[in-house]
Motif scaffolding. Structure first.
Motif, PDB file in Angstrom:
ATOM      1  N   ARG A  28       0.833  -1.209   0.000  1.00  0.00           N
ATOM      2  CA  ARG A  28       0.000   0.000   0.000  1.00  0.00           C
ATOM      3  C   ARG A  28       0.863   1.253   0.000  1.00  0.00           C
ATOM      4  NH1 ARG A  28      -4.052  -1.372   4.875  1.00  0.00           N
ATOM      5  NH2 ARG A  28      -2.710  -3.125   5.245  1.00  0.00           N
ATOM      6  N   LEU A  29       1.955   1.207   0.747  1.00  0.00           N
ATOM      7  CA  LEU A  29       2.849   2.356   0.834  1.00  0.00           C
ATOM      8  C   LEU A  29       3.484   2.671  -0.520  1.00  0.00           C
ATOM      9  CD1 LEU A  29       3.888   4.361   2.931  1.00  0.00           C
ATOM     10  CD2 LEU A  29       5.801   2.819   3.345  1.00  0.00           C
ATOM     11  N   MET A  30       3.784   1.641  -1.303  1.00  0.00           N
ATOM     12  CA  MET A  30       4.375   1.849  -2.632  1.00  0.00           C
ATOM     13  C   MET A  30       3.399   2.546  -3.581  1.00  0.00           C
ATOM     14  SD  MET A  30       6.448  -1.731  -3.060  1.00  0.00           S
ATOM     15  CE  MET A  30       7.198  -1.308  -4.643  1.00  0.00           C
ATOM     16  N   SER A  37      -3.855   3.466   4.695  1.00  0.00           N
ATOM     17  CA  SER A  37      -5.120   2.836   5.071  1.00  0.00           C
ATOM     18  C   SER A  37      -6.333   3.693   4.727  1.00  0.00           C
ATOM     19  CB  SER A  37      -5.118   2.510   6.567  1.00  0.00           C
ATOM     20  OG  SER A  37      -4.910   3.678   7.314  1.00  0.00           O
ATOM     21  N   SER A  38      -6.116   4.836   4.087  1.00  0.00           N
ATOM     22  CA  SER A  38      -7.230   5.710   3.692  1.00  0.00           C
ATOM     23  C   SER A  38      -8.111   5.027   2.655  1.00  0.00           C
ATOM     24  CB  SER A  38      -6.702   7.013   3.082  1.00  0.00           C
ATOM     25  OG  SER A  38      -5.971   7.741   4.003  1.00  0.00           O
ATOM     26  N   PRO A  39      -9.439   5.173   2.799  1.00  0.00           N
ATOM     27  CA  PRO A  39     -10.319   4.633   1.755  1.00  0.00           C
ATOM     28  C   PRO A  39     -10.160   5.461   0.478  1.00  0.00           C
ATOM     29  CG  PRO A  39     -11.588   5.842   3.393  1.00  0.00           C
ATOM     30  CD  PRO A  39     -10.173   5.796   3.888  1.00  0.00           C
ATOM     31  N   LEU A  40     -10.421   4.843  -0.640  1.00  0.00           N
ATOM     32  CA  LEU A  40     -10.324   5.524  -1.929  1.00  0.00           C
ATOM     33  C   LEU A  40     -11.711   5.906  -2.408  1.00  0.00           C
ATOM     34  CD1 LEU A  40      -7.771   3.082  -3.603  1.00  0.00           C
ATOM     35  CD2 LEU A  40      -7.279   5.243  -2.429  1.00  0.00           C
ATOM     36  N   VAL A  41     -11.788   6.919  -3.239  1.00  0.00           N
ATOM     37  CA  VAL A  41     -13.055   7.299  -3.851  1.00  0.00           C
ATOM     38  C   VAL A  41     -13.077   6.726  -5.267  1.00  0.00           C
ATOM     39  CG1 VAL A  41     -13.333   9.376  -2.455  1.00  0.00           C
ATOM     40  CG2 VAL A  41     -12.147   9.523  -4.631  1.00  0.00           C
ATOM     41  N   PRO A  42     -14.263   6.416  -5.784  1.00  0.00           N
ATOM     42  CA  PRO A  42     -14.322   5.871  -7.138  1.00  0.00           C
ATOM     43  C   PRO A  42     -13.603   6.774  -8.145  1.00  0.00           C
ATOM     44  CG  PRO A  42     -16.433   5.627  -6.072  1.00  0.00           C
ATOM     45  CD  PRO A  42     -15.581   6.476  -5.157  1.00  0.00           C
TER      46      PRO A  42
END
Length: 140
Positions: free
Chosen positions: A59-61, A72-77
């Motif tokens: 995730r960090l990459m 760990s942030s959620p993503l938006v479409p």
């Protein structure tokens, strides 16, 4: 299922075929580090963990080059992501070598090479190139 993404030397002016960019195994530009542009899509790819798993990176990459403050942030479409990949020149058969980033993906029931290349991998590869790298695989 073994997937690959069409990669090429940025200094080369070589047109790809549907199978990929041809290369010479002795090229000094192999391997290369690059990024693919990927968009977060519902329902399966709205977090960095699932996108990271798809491309076999952390995730960090993805979060650092994508300017995301927390992995760990959620993503938006349709959020833009930059995913690191490594390309190299690989022999496909006795007469063909192509440059690609090899990724492993487990094909699911009902998937086709076309659906995997267009849906999960958002046209970063072609179904023809997936077939070339997986000559004995028959999706169900």
């Amino acid at each position: 299922l073994f997937l690959f993404f069409l990669c090429c030397d940025s200094q080369a002016v070589i047109e790809p075929t549907t199978s990929g960019y041809t290369c010479s195994l002795n090229q000094t530009t192999s391997p290369c580090q690059t990024y693919v542009y990927y968009r977060a899509v519902a329902p399966d790819f709205l977090d960095l963990a699932s996108v990271g798993d798809l491309f076999s990176v952390s995730r960090l990459m993805i979060s650092n080059p994508s300017n995301i403050s927390s992995p760990s942030s959620p993503l938006v479409p349709f959020q833009s992501l930059f995913v690191p990949i490594q390309c190299s020149c690989n022999r496909i058969n006795s007469s063909m070598s192509i440059s690609y980033a090899g990724l492993n993906y487990t094909i699911k029931a009902g998937n086709t090479f076309y659906l995997v290349s267009t849906d999960q991998f958002q046209n970063l590869t072609s179904y023809q190139s997936v077939e070339v790298v997986n000559p004995t695989l028959v999706p169900t």
